[in-house]
Design a protein around this motif. Structure first.
Motif, short mmCIF file in Angstrom:
data_model
loop_
_atom_site.label_atom_id
_atom_site.label_comp_id
_atom_site.label_asym_id
_atom_site.label_seq_id
_atom_site.Cartn_x
_atom_site.Cartn_y
_atom_site.Cartn_z
N LYS A 1 0.85 -1.19 0.00
CA LYS A 1 0.00 0.00 0.00
C LYS A 1 0.89 1.23 0.00
O LYS A 1 1.97 1.23 0.59
CB LYS A 1 -0.92 0.02 1.22
CG LYS A 1 -1.94 -1.11 1.25
CD LYS A 1 -2.85 -1.01 2.46
CE LYS A 1 -3.88 -2.13 2.49
NZ LYS A 1 -4.76 -2.03 3.67
N LYS A 2 0.44 2.28 -0.67
CA LYS A 2 1.21 3.52 -0.71
C LYS A 2 0.27 4.71 -0.59
O LYS A 2 -0.91 4.63 -0.97
CB LYS A 2 2.02 3.62 -1.99
CG LYS A 2 1.18 3.67 -3.26
CD LYS A 2 2.06 3.82 -4.49
CE LYS A 2 1.18 3.91 -5.75
NZ LYS A 2 1.99 4.11 -6.98
N SER A 3 0.80 5.80 -0.08
CA SER A 3 0.00 7.02 0.04
C SER A 3 0.91 8.23 0.18
O SER A 3 2.06 8.11 0.62
CB SER A 3 -0.94 6.94 1.26
OG SER A 3 -0.19 6.91 2.47
N ILE A 4 0.39 9.38 -0.20
CA ILE A 4 1.09 10.65 0.01
C ILE A 4 0.08 11.63 0.60
O ILE A 4 -0.98 11.88 0.01
CB ILE A 4 1.66 11.23 -1.30
CG1 ILE A 4 2.69 10.29 -1.91
CG2 ILE A 4 2.32 12.59 -1.03
CD1 ILE A 4 3.33 10.82 -3.18
N VAL A 5 0.41 12.18 1.76
CA VAL A 5 -0.47 13.15 2.42
C VAL A 5 0.35 14.37 2.83
O VAL A 5 1.58 14.29 2.94
CB VAL A 5 -1.16 12.55 3.66
CG1 VAL A 5 -2.04 11.37 3.26
CG2 VAL A 5 -0.12 12.11 4.69
N SER A 6 -0.31 15.47 3.02
CA SER A 6 0.37 16.69 3.47
C SER A 6 0.83 16.53 4.91
O SER A 6 0.16 15.90 5.73
CB SER A 6 -0.57 17.89 3.35
OG SER A 6 -0.92 18.13 2.01
N TYR A 7 1.98 17.12 5.20
CA TYR A 7 2.52 17.07 6.55
C TYR A 7 1.68 17.96 7.46
O TYR A 7 1.37 19.11 7.09
CB TYR A 7 3.97 17.54 6.56
CG TYR A 7 4.70 17.31 7.85
CD1 TYR A 7 5.28 16.08 8.11
CD2 TYR A 7 4.82 18.32 8.80
CE1 TYR A 7 5.97 15.85 9.28
CE2 TYR A 7 5.50 18.10 9.99
CZ TYR A 7 6.08 16.85 10.23
OH TYR A 7 6.74 16.63 11.39
N PRO A 8 1.28 17.49 8.64
CA PRO A 8 0.44 18.29 9.53
C PRO A 8 1.07 19.65 9.86
O PRO A 8 2.20 19.71 10.34
CB PRO A 8 0.32 17.42 10.78
CG PRO A 8 0.54 16.03 10.29
CD PRO A 8 1.55 16.15 9.18
N GLY A 9 0.35 20.72 9.56
CA GLY A 9 0.82 22.06 9.90
C GLY A 9 1.81 22.65 8.91
O GLY A 9 2.28 23.77 9.10
N ASP A 10 2.16 21.92 7.85
CA ASP A 10 3.11 22.43 6.86
C ASP A 10 2.74 21.87 5.49
O ASP A 10 3.16 20.77 5.12
CB ASP A 10 4.54 22.02 7.24
CG ASP A 10 5.59 22.64 6.32
OD1 ASP A 10 5.22 23.29 5.33
OD2 ASP A 10 6.80 22.47 6.60
N TYR B 1 3.73 22.67 2.71
CA TYR B 1 4.84 22.62 1.75
C TYR B 1 5.56 21.27 1.77
O TYR B 1 6.36 20.98 0.89
CB TYR B 1 5.84 23.73 2.04
CG TYR B 1 5.32 25.12 1.74
CD1 TYR B 1 5.17 25.55 0.42
CD2 TYR B 1 4.96 25.98 2.76
CE1 TYR B 1 4.69 26.82 0.14
CE2 TYR B 1 4.47 27.25 2.49
CZ TYR B 1 4.34 27.66 1.17
OH TYR B 1 3.86 28.91 0.90
N ARG B 2 5.29 20.47 2.79
CA ARG B 2 5.94 19.17 2.90
C ARG B 2 4.89 18.05 2.82
O ARG B 2 3.72 18.27 3.11
CB ARG B 2 6.73 19.06 4.21
CG ARG B 2 7.91 20.00 4.28
CD ARG B 2 8.86 19.60 5.41
NE ARG B 2 8.23 19.74 6.72
CZ ARG B 2 8.76 19.27 7.85
NH1 ARG B 2 9.92 18.62 7.81
NH2 ARG B 2 8.15 19.44 9.00
N SER B 3 5.36 16.86 2.44
CA SER B 3 4.47 15.72 2.30
C SER B 3 5.06 14.51 3.01
O SER B 3 6.27 14.41 3.20
CB SER B 3 4.23 15.39 0.82
OG SER B 3 3.66 16.47 0.14
N ILE B 4 4.19 13.58 3.38
CA ILE B 4 4.61 12.31 3.95
C ILE B 4 4.27 11.22 2.94
O ILE B 4 3.10 11.00 2.60
CB ILE B 4 3.89 12.01 5.28
CG1 ILE B 4 4.11 13.14 6.29
CG2 ILE B 4 4.41 10.69 5.87
CD1 ILE B 4 3.34 12.95 7.58
N ALA B 5 5.30 10.55 2.43
CA ALA B 5 5.11 9.46 1.48
C ALA B 5 5.27 8.14 2.22
O ALA B 5 6.29 7.90 2.87
CB ALA B 5 6.12 9.56 0.34
#
Length: 264
Positions: A197-206, A208-212
């Motif tokens: 499984k894979k996902s990309i979400v926005s970093y909490p509070g920022d 401009y960054r993402s969590i892959a």
């Protein structure tokens, strides 16, 4: 032309920049490799030829060529940001590690040292802001710009260009022709088809960054209804890079810990 090929836009003392030559060199390199592949491998279909070409001209291969030739040491630039990018990359290596990386004939981008902390007991979140984990695109660009300069300095004699640059690429060509390498994403998707499984979400509070995130599930030998999941999370400002790094970490983890386990 060689001076232009090794001049960054930030270096204003010279009215030159490598980018136009990079554009030219990219095309010249593609043509030379396409002709070599076409002549050497009549048994290849279009897809196989494309895969081999891609492996030869990708940034990972070009960056290793650049590092081995030490082109980056001759680059003229005046940018603190660029200095930090290059320094951050090369500081990851001891001298012998750098030589080993240049000789590595795979397309893996993630450094082994970066993923040493990934173990079955703990896989921490990796923040790319704190560590450079893959070769900067500039290294590959420099190889292409130098090839463009050679082409012009040789009066556009493309065969002469081939004679000059072929030794740079021959080890990769020989190895890749035997087994065309796949990038970590393709390898992991193939190894764990249906169990990833894979996902990309926005970093909490920022934003401009993402969590892959890339997760792999391994079923237990004694109970196929039970599975252990290994999750690789990477934080970065570039979504694509963050996902590539997560896949790269998963591949290293597979080779180190999971290869001998029962695959799903």
């Amino acid at each position: 032309y060689l001076l232009e090929a090794l001049t960054h836009a930030s270096f204003t003392e010279i009215d030159a920049c490598y980018q136009r030559l990079e554009f030219l060199g990219d095309a010249v390199l593609d043509v030379l490799m396409v002709f070599r592949i076409y002549e050497d491998h009549p048994e290849y279909d279009q897809g196989q030829m494309t895969d081999l070409l891609s492996s030869l001209v990708c940034n990972t291969t070009l960056s290793k060529v650049c590092t081995k030739l030490q082109l980056h040491k001759s680059l003229l630039y005046d940018s603190a940001e660029l200095f930090n990018v290059l320094a951050g990359f090369f500081m990851n290596f001891e001298k012998d590690q750098l030589e080993q990386w240049c000789k590595d004939l795979s397309l893996e981008r993630v450094f082994v040292d970066t993923v040493d902390c990934d173990t079955p007991d703990k896989i921490p979140i990796l923040n790319l802001d704190n560590k450079v984990v893959q070769a900067p695109k500039l290294l590959g660009d420099l190889v292409e710009s130098v090839i463009g300069a050679i082409y012009l300095d040789c009066d556009e004699d493309i065969l002469r260009v081939y004679e000059v640059i072929w030794p740079w690429f021959e080890p990769f060509y020989t190895a890749f022709s035997k087994t065309v390498p796949k990038n970590p994403k393709a390898m992991i998707n193939e190894l764990y088809s249906g169990a990833i499984k894979k996902s990309i979400v926005s970093y909490p509070g920022d934003h401009y960054r993402s969590i892959a995130t890339v997760s792999i599930s391994i079923r237990h030998d004694d109970d196929q209804n039970k599975a252990t999941t290994y999750t690789f999370k990477t934080v970065g400002r570039d979504r694509e890079t963050a996902m590539e790094v997560s896949y790269g970490r998963a591949l290293h983890f597979h080779k180190k810990f999971l290869a001998k386990m029962t695959l799903p």
